[in-house]
Design a protein around this motif. Structure first.
Motif, mmCIF file in Angstrom:
data_model
loop_
_atom_site.group_PDB
_atom_site.id
_atom_site.type_symbol
_atom_site.label_atom_id
_atom_site.label_comp_id
_atom_site.label_asym_id
_atom_site.label_seq_id
_atom_site.Cartn_x
_atom_site.Cartn_y
_atom_site.Cartn_z
ATOM 1 N N MET A 12 0.821 -1.200 0.000
ATOM 2 C CA MET A 12 0.000 0.000 0.000
ATOM 3 C C MET A 12 0.863 1.261 0.000
ATOM 4 O O MET A 12 0.425 2.312 -0.443
ATOM 5 N N ILE A 13 2.111 1.160 0.472
ATOM 6 C CA ILE A 13 2.900 2.368 0.699
ATOM 7 C C ILE A 13 3.936 2.584 -0.393
ATOM 8 O O ILE A 13 4.068 3.687 -0.917
ATOM 9 N N LEU A 43 -6.995 12.751 -3.669
ATOM 10 C CA LEU A 43 -5.734 12.003 -3.741
ATOM 11 C C LEU A 43 -4.779 12.382 -2.614
ATOM 12 O O LEU A 43 -4.079 11.527 -2.063
ATOM 13 N N ILE A 44 -4.782 13.672 -2.242
ATOM 14 C CA ILE A 44 -3.851 14.157 -1.214
ATOM 15 C C ILE A 44 -4.133 13.457 0.112
ATOM 16 O O ILE A 44 -3.220 12.926 0.755
ATOM 17 N N ARG A 90 -11.026 -5.161 1.007
ATOM 18 C CA ARG A 90 -9.676 -5.515 1.466
ATOM 19 C C ARG A 90 -9.687 -6.652 2.472
ATOM 20 O O ARG A 90 -8.640 -7.003 3.022
ATOM 21 N N LYS A 123 5.591 1.512 -4.142
ATOM 22 C CA LYS A 123 5.446 0.744 -5.385
ATOM 23 C C LYS A 123 6.815 0.319 -5.897
ATOM 24 O O LYS A 123 7.051 -0.831 -6.213
ATOM 25 N N ILE A 139 2.698 14.719 -6.043
ATOM 26 C CA ILE A 139 1.522 15.600 -6.056
ATOM 27 C C ILE A 139 1.158 15.999 -4.631
ATOM 28 O O ILE A 139 0.895 17.163 -4.338
ATOM 29 N N THR A 140 1.182 15.007 -3.707
ATOM 30 C CA THR A 140 0.839 15.296 -2.317
ATOM 31 C C THR A 140 1.832 16.268 -1.697
ATOM 32 O O THR A 140 1.451 17.165 -0.938
ATOM 33 N N THR A 148 -3.187 9.724 -0.003
ATOM 34 C CA THR A 148 -1.749 9.445 0.091
ATOM 35 C C THR A 148 -1.261 9.576 1.526
ATOM 36 O O THR A 148 -0.509 8.734 2.011
ATOM 37 N N ARG A 165 -2.301 6.642 3.534
ATOM 38 C CA ARG A 165 -1.507 5.449 3.263
ATOM 39 C C ARG A 165 -0.219 5.429 4.072
ATOM 40 O O ARG A 165 0.229 4.370 4.530
ATOM 41 N N ALA A 176 1.057 19.759 -3.016
ATOM 42 C CA ALA A 176 -0.189 20.272 -2.449
ATOM 43 C C ALA A 176 -0.022 20.636 -0.979
ATOM 44 O O ALA A 176 -0.472 21.700 -0.540
ATOM 45 N N ASN A 177 0.667 19.767 -0.212
ATOM 46 C CA ASN A 177 0.843 20.056 1.212
ATOM 47 C C ASN A 177 1.799 21.217 1.435
ATOM 48 O O ASN A 177 1.631 21.978 2.387
ATOM 49 N N ASP A 234 1.924 9.893 -6.902
ATOM 50 C CA ASP A 234 1.034 10.375 -5.849
ATOM 51 C C ASP A 234 1.793 11.182 -4.805
ATOM 52 O O ASP A 234 1.317 12.203 -4.311
ATOM 53 N N TYR A 235 2.995 10.683 -4.456
ATOM 54 C CA TYR A 235 3.748 11.349 -3.394
ATOM 55 C C TYR A 235 4.201 12.730 -3.835
ATOM 56 O O TYR A 235 4.184 13.675 -3.031
#
Lengths: 171, 262
Positions: A50-51, B108-109, B165, A53, A114-115, B112, B115, A118-119, A111-112
């Motif tokens: 999940m964390i 998405l933010i 899940r 890839k 983009i996050t 993530t 996760r 954004a953060n 994803d990371y």
């Protein structure tokens, strides 16, 4: 090769989980190590997919170098700049704000990354990412002083440097 | 009208100030240790003078909760379980658990960040539960922390995501029942052992008592586990984490169905 990668993935999450267990517990006796290892094995097996890839990314020293550089630069330079700007606006007798929600486009894939962008935007005072549209790769940012409504210029003003670092760290 | 309001407000503030000033010594709790607390602190970990009444745990709260008043805690756990059974009975027609398409969830933010935090929640909860006999915390607290994860996943992703899940209520019920079974077994472990040995022991006994000389292990491989306390905390963690997960899943499934019917 894929099984080797998944073992590496589990190992990396194991290290993360064990580090958090130890820091949270605050001691390192034999009991803490044994229970920490057991808990971390269970957690890393369940959550590794999940964390992470691609397990080779966290082992890349150049990415870590950029991460540390970005952390130092962000928390000293960018944060201070944004704080000073907002403090000025609050203390000014006329409260010179010009709020607007603007649409800008980011250019990152993972994803990371983009996050992180954004953060970083949300964490600096004055700008907040309100919504994200993944299909159009768009951020909707609430800006305390909307100098421009043009997506490209707004990106240059707000987060171009964040994006440069985020892509080097995570993409 | 306005002057009256202001005067009333000023009088109220002055009265409160007077009350705090005069009543300070009575309102503020005293820092001195009261006699019952003094006894418990003396008895909690005292292998030297009080070997036959001590719990051998440096954490007084856990010692009281799982040893001095252990039967009370057992019934509290049962009450929680009965509440869950009632909840499951009320919503039994929802539990076909149609694992169709998962909902959209948040952006998405948020996903993530969730996760990354997911394993940290589990690890912190496990640490609280496994150190319950040494530091503040314990099985219930650790289990509650772990149950935060399904709650967060339900909010950020969706309840169908959780079910797909493998976090189905039936699996959670099995985990919860195994936890309770472990608690029950720990409570009568010493009694069963003495039954085989032909000696005398109590239900819910932990350390030796004047007329019952069998004792749970205080140390395992040099690590202090304080007898039953460690086992109770471990099993309670599983039972509580699974129990709260059932409650969250059932509540959200009921809400999803209600929205669909409308």
């Amino acid at each position: 090769m894929s099984s080797l990668k998944s073992i590496l993935r589990v190992f990396l999450i194991f290290l993360l989980a064990f580090a958090i267990y130890t820091i949270y517990t605050g001691s390192l006796t034999g009991y803490d190590i044994v229970t920490g290892v057991l808990v971390s094995i269970v957690v890393s097996v369940v959550f590794s997919g999940m964390i992470i890839k691609n397990p080779l990314k966290p082992l890349n020293a150049i990415r870590w170098f950029y991460l540390i550089t970005y952390a130092i630069l962000y928390f000293t330079y960018y944060e201070t700049k944004a704080h000073v700007d907002v403090i000025k606006r609050i203390l000014h007798p006329k409260t010179p704000v010009n709020p607007a929600i603007i649409e800008t486009y980011y250019n990152a894939n993972s994803d990371y990354a983009i996050t992180t962008i954004a953060n970083s935007i949300t964490n600096t005072p004055g700008t907040v990412v309100v919504e994200i549209d993944e299909t159009r790769k768009a951020f909707y940012i609430h800006w305390i002083d909307a100098k421009t409504l043009d997506p490209l210029e707004a990106k240059r003003e707000i987060f171009e440097s964040f994006e440069k670092f985020a892509r080097r760290i995570f993409d | 009208m306005k002057t009256v309001e202001v005067v009333v407000l000023i009088i109220l503030i002055l009265a409160l100030a007077l009350l705090i000033t005069v009543g300070f010594e009575h309102i503020m709790p005293s820092t001195a240790v009261r006699p019952p607390a003094e006894f418990y602190l003396y008895a909690t970990y005292n292998p030297y003078k009080l070997r036959e009444y001590t719990v051998m745990s440096p954490e007084a709260v856990t010692a009281i909760v799982w040893d001095f008043r252990g039967l009370d805690t057992l019934f509290e756990t049962s009450v929680f379980y009965l509440a869950l059974i009632a909840g499951l009975a009320l919503t039994r027609r929802l539990l076909s658990e149609r694992a169709e398409k998962p909902g959209h969830g948040l952006s998405l933010i948020v996903k993530t960040v969730t996760r990354i935090t997911a394993p940290m929640i589990i690890v912190v909860g496990a640490s609280i539960a496994l150190h319950g006999h040494l530091t503040p915390g314990g099985g219930f607290q650790g289990g509650s922390v772990i149950a935060v994860l399904p709650m967060v996943i339900i909010v950020v992703f969706s309840v169908s995501f959780l079910i797909m899940r493998g976090f189905t209520t039936s699996k959670m019920i099995i985990m919860r029942s195994l936890g309770l079974f472990g608690i029950g077994l720990t409570a009568i472990a010493l009694f069963l052992v003495s039954l085989i040995q032909g000696t005398h022991a109590y239900v819910f006994q932990n350390m030796i008592k004047p007329d019952a000389q069998t004792s749970m292990p205080i140390y395992i491989a040099g690590a202090l586990i304080s007898g039953t306390l460690w086992f109770f905390n471990l099993f309670e963690m599983f039972a509580v984490a699974a129990g709260f997960s059932i409650a969250f899943i059932v509540l959200m499934l009921a809400r999803t169905l209600q929205v669909e019917e409308r």
